[in-house]
Design a protein around this motif. Structure first.
Motif, PDB file in Angstrom:
ATOM      1  N   UNK A 142       4.597  33.121  63.003  1.00  0.00           N
ATOM      2  CA  UNK A 142       3.160  33.085  63.293  1.00  0.00           C
ATOM      3  C   UNK A 142       2.519  34.373  62.765  1.00  0.00           C
ATOM      4  N   UNK A 143       2.284  34.450  61.448  1.00  0.00           N
ATOM      5  CA  UNK A 143       1.729  35.692  60.884  1.00  0.00           C
ATOM      6  C   UNK A 143       0.384  36.053  61.524  1.00  0.00           C
ATOM      7  N   UNK A 144      -0.349  35.038  61.957  1.00  0.00           N
ATOM      8  CA  UNK A 144      -1.630  35.276  62.613  1.00  0.00           C
ATOM      9  C   UNK A 144      -1.458  35.046  64.113  1.00  0.00           C
ATOM     10  N   UNK A 145      -1.484  36.152  64.875  1.00  0.00           N
ATOM     11  CA  UNK A 145      -1.218  36.029  66.322  1.00  0.00           C
ATOM     12  C   UNK A 145      -2.237  35.134  67.023  1.00  0.00           C
ATOM     13  N   UNK A 146      -3.445  35.005  66.454  1.00  0.00           N
ATOM     14  CA  UNK A 146      -4.450  34.167  67.108  1.00  0.00           C
ATOM     15  C   UNK A 146      -4.054  32.686  67.053  1.00  0.00           C
ATOM     16  N   UNK A 147      -3.073  32.366  66.191  1.00  0.00           N
ATOM     17  CA  UNK A 147      -2.589  30.973  66.109  1.00  0.00           C
ATOM     18  C   UNK A 147      -1.310  30.764  66.895  1.00  0.00           C
ATOM     19  N   UNK A 148      -0.844  31.815  67.555  1.00  0.00           N
ATOM     20  CA  UNK A 148       0.415  31.708  68.294  1.00  0.00           C
ATOM     21  C   UNK A 148       0.099  31.405  69.759  1.00  0.00           C
ATOM     22  N   UNK A 149       0.238  30.144  70.145  1.00  0.00           N
ATOM     23  CA  UNK A 149      -0.151  29.742  71.493  1.00  0.00           C
ATOM     24  C   UNK A 149       1.059  29.452  72.381  1.00  0.00           C
ATOM     25  N   UNK A 150       2.163  30.062  72.057  1.00  0.00           N
ATOM     26  CA  UNK A 150       3.385  29.786  72.828  1.00  0.00           C
ATOM     27  C   UNK A 150       3.665  30.906  73.828  1.00  0.00           C
TER      28      UNK A 150
ATOM     29  N   UNK B 102       4.960  20.355  64.980  1.00  0.00           N
ATOM     30  CA  UNK B 102       5.608  19.980  66.262  1.00  0.00           C
ATOM     31  C   UNK B 102       4.953  20.645  67.470  1.00  0.00           C
ATOM     32  N   UNK B 103       4.190  21.728  67.246  1.00  0.00           N
ATOM     33  CA  UNK B 103       3.417  22.384  68.314  1.00  0.00           C
ATOM     34  C   UNK B 103       4.230  22.697  69.578  1.00  0.00           C
ATOM     35  N   UNK B 104       5.197  23.605  69.482  1.00  0.00           N
ATOM     36  CA  UNK B 104       5.977  23.955  70.683  1.00  0.00           C
ATOM     37  C   UNK B 104       5.121  24.702  71.722  1.00  0.00           C
ATOM     38  N   UNK B 105       5.556  24.612  72.986  1.00  0.00           N
ATOM     39  CA  UNK B 105       4.909  25.363  74.069  1.00  0.00           C
ATOM     40  C   UNK B 105       5.646  26.673  74.359  1.00  0.00           C
ATOM     41  N   UNK B 106       6.952  26.644  74.114  1.00  0.00           N
ATOM     42  CA  UNK B 106       7.811  27.770  74.493  1.00  0.00           C
ATOM     43  C   UNK B 106       8.746  28.114  73.337  1.00  0.00           C
ATOM     44  N   UNK B 107       8.912  29.407  73.076  1.00  0.00           N
ATOM     45  CA  UNK B 107       9.966  29.844  72.154  1.00  0.00           C
ATOM     46  C   UNK B 107      10.999  30.633  72.951  1.00  0.00           C
ATOM     47  N   UNK B 108      12.220  30.132  72.956  1.00  0.00           N
ATOM     48  CA  UNK B 108      13.340  30.879  73.538  1.00  0.00           C
ATOM     49  C   UNK B 108      13.945  31.689  72.396  1.00  0.00           C
ATOM     50  N   UNK B 109      13.854  33.016  72.509  1.00  0.00           N
ATOM     51  CA  UNK B 109      14.253  33.883  71.398  1.00  0.00           C
ATOM     52  C   UNK B 109      15.582  34.558  71.725  1.00  0.00           C
ATOM     53  N   UNK B 110      16.599  34.175  70.976  1.00  0.00           N
ATOM     54  CA  UNK B 110      17.952  34.717  71.194  1.00  0.00           C
ATOM     55  C   UNK B 110      18.150  35.847  70.193  1.00  0.00           C
TER      56      UNK B 110
ATOM     57  N   UNK C   1       2.881  49.438  67.079  1.00  0.00           N
ATOM     58  CA  UNK C   1       3.373  48.630  68.200  1.00  0.00           C
ATOM     59  C   UNK C   1       2.553  47.340  68.281  1.00  0.00           C
ATOM     60  N   UNK C   2       3.253  46.222  68.447  1.00  0.00           N
ATOM     61  CA  UNK C   2       2.582  44.916  68.464  1.00  0.00           C
ATOM     62  C   UNK C   2       2.136  44.571  69.882  1.00  0.00           C
ATOM     63  N   UNK C   3       1.133  43.697  69.960  1.00  0.00           N
ATOM     64  CA  UNK C   3       0.609  43.280  71.269  1.00  0.00           C
ATOM     65  C   UNK C   3       1.710  42.627  72.103  1.00  0.00           C
ATOM     66  N   UNK C   4       1.602  42.697  73.443  1.00  0.00           N
ATOM     67  CA  UNK C   4       2.626  42.079  74.299  1.00  0.00           C
ATOM     68  C   UNK C   4       2.715  40.564  74.070  1.00  0.00           C
ATOM     69  N   UNK C   5       3.893  40.030  74.374  1.00  0.00           N
ATOM     70  CA  UNK C   5       4.149  38.596  74.219  1.00  0.00           C
ATOM     71  C   UNK C   5       4.186  37.952  75.601  1.00  0.00           C
ATOM     72  N   UNK C   6       3.424  36.870  75.797  1.00  0.00           N
ATOM     73  CA  UNK C   6       3.414  36.241  77.123  1.00  0.00           C
ATOM     74  C   UNK C   6       4.751  35.577  77.453  1.00  0.00           C
ATOM     75  N   UNK C   7       5.154  35.695  78.712  1.00  0.00           N
ATOM     76  CA  UNK C   7       6.383  35.067  79.182  1.00  0.00           C
ATOM     77  C   UNK C   7       6.088  33.862  80.058  1.00  0.00           C
ATOM     78  N   UNK C   8       7.127  33.249  80.570  1.00  0.00           N
ATOM     79  CA  UNK C   8       7.022  32.121  81.499  1.00  0.00           C
ATOM     80  C   UNK C   8       8.106  32.325  82.558  1.00  0.00           C
TER      81      UNK C   8
END
Lengths: 120, 280
Positions: free
Chosen positions: B135-143, B47-55, B90-97
């Motif tokens: 997304x176990x591989x962060x390089x594949x996480x484009x959201x 489905x290739x989402x652009x955004x993950x809203x994490x509750x 510590x994990x790399x930062x997660x991009x926001x919108x």
């Protein structure tokens, strides 16, 4: 009494403390100290001199005894919240099964068996 | 307009993050848990989402008892992970919108959910573990990500009914966003578990299985439980079911269950995974 009466039936749940306003006030300093353990340098400072560290955060006698004895049930009674206490336990390499075993009076193996049997 | 593709509910136990960090996914203890996740990853790839809203609920990383918000929404360019006290990597930062975040904030406040607005927000395991599972591989996480945080630390907690209604407001906000983006919701936490007190180790399989069934087609029944009933049925930390209810509220009235997985125990917790697709 700090907390007003609820309209719902909030009967006691055995072996369970609801971390409400009263508990939050009771445990504020203790939880504040445990919150500080998010940072490695604070964990080191605690280990270097426990009493001085507890003093710095203004823990009362009951809280200091519970910290000294690493006793989770006593820490909860003294206002500790498990989310922050988990950071204290982590200093000694204790995970939630270790503290679960301590609180239920089981060995860690017995506690793990209890958890596994919940899936039967 | 933005489209809500669906939602994924998953447990978020810190031990999962530790197991990932040491590569223990195939160990005897962990394999039955991790084996539940490939279908969710396959769905996300398709489905290739652009955004993950994490509750999710914060566990004393970003918020302390000096000021605990009931509902908080992140509006940052990125979200940093940090040490929660156990010295895990510590994990790399997660991009926001942030533009999308402010849209949601404006919309839900207009809808009378008066949230706390956070331009800085450190995200703990409850945010990072589910993303690592998906997304176990962060390089594949484009959201990009939008964190929505709900208080489970300090009672009084928002009621399940209020969380469900908050979710409905989030759903209206997402659907009204004018950009053509595909959104997936992640709800993290649960299922039954209790860490504290003489009742530590409490797990309620019967109730968990009821939750996983009812949340699909009759979530109102679960939303009618009081917080106290939820503590009794699911344990003091099992109240994290509130995240699942919030997510369910944000989805449409009709959903299709794509995948589910349930495993006891992971650490002290009954682990649940549920993937619901919005029926258009």
């Amino acid at each position: 009494m700090f907390v007003s009466q609820h309209t719902q039936d909030n009967h006691e749940i055995p072996g369970t403390t609801i971390f409400d306003g009263e508990m939050a006030m009771r445990g504020y300093q203790l939880n504040k100290m445990c919150y500080s353990f998010n940072e490695a340098e604070n964990r080191d400072a605690f280990l270097a001199d426990e009493d001085a560290y507890c003093e710095r955060f203004g823990l009362d006698e009951e809280q200091r005894d519970a910290i000294r004895n690493r006793n989770v049930l006593s820490l909860i009674k003294a206002g500790g919240n498990v989310y922050y206490l988990a950071k204290f336990a982590g200093i000694f390499g204790l995970n939630v099964q270790d503290i679960g075993a301590q609180q239920t009076g089981m060995t860690v193996d017995e506690f793990k068996t209890k958890l596994e049997s919940a899936g039967d | 307009m933005a489209t809500i593709l669906g939602g994924i509910c998953t447990s978020h136990i810190p031990a999962i993050g530790a197991a990932i960090a040491r590569g223990a996914q195939d160990d005897d203890y962990w394999k039955p848990f991790f084996d539940g996740y490939p279908p969710a990853r396959d769905w996300l790839r398709s489905v290739q989402p652009d955004i993950a809203v994490v509750i999710y609920n914060d566990h004393g990383l970003n918020f302390f008892l000096d000021a605990i918000p009931t509902f908080a929404i992140g509006a940052a360019h990125q979200y940093h992970n940090a040490d929660e006290g156990w010295g895990l990597p510590t994990l790399d930062p997660y991009p926001g919108d942030p533009a999308f975040s402010w849209h949601i904030i404006n919309s839900v406040v207009e809808d009378e959910f008066d949230v706390t607005m956070c331009q800085e927000m450190r995200v703990d395991h409850a945010f990072t573990v589910p993303l690592s599972l998906m997304w176990p591989d962060r390089s594949e996480m484009h959201i990009k990500t939008i964190p929505i945080e709900i208080n489970t630390v300090q009672h009084p907690l928002p009621s399940p009914k209020r969380c469900y209604a908050f979710g409905q407001a989030i759903g209206r906000a997402l659907a009204a966003y004018p950009k053509d983006l595909k959104v997936v919701l992640l709800a993290t936490g649960g299922l039954s578990h209790q860490l504290d007190g003489k009742r530590a180790g409490f797990i309620n399989k019967e109730f968990d299985l009821r939750c996983m069934t009812e949340i699909v087609d009759s979530p109102e029944a679960l939303a009618a439980l009081s917080t106290h009933e939820l503590v009794e049925l699911a344990g003091t930390q099992g109240v994290e079911l509130m995240m699942w209810l919030t997510m369910r509220g944000a989805l449409g009235s009709q959903v299709r269950q794509v995948h589910s997985h349930y495993h006891i125990p992971v650490s002290n917790t009954a682990a649940g995974l549920l993937l619901l697709e919005n029926a258009a």
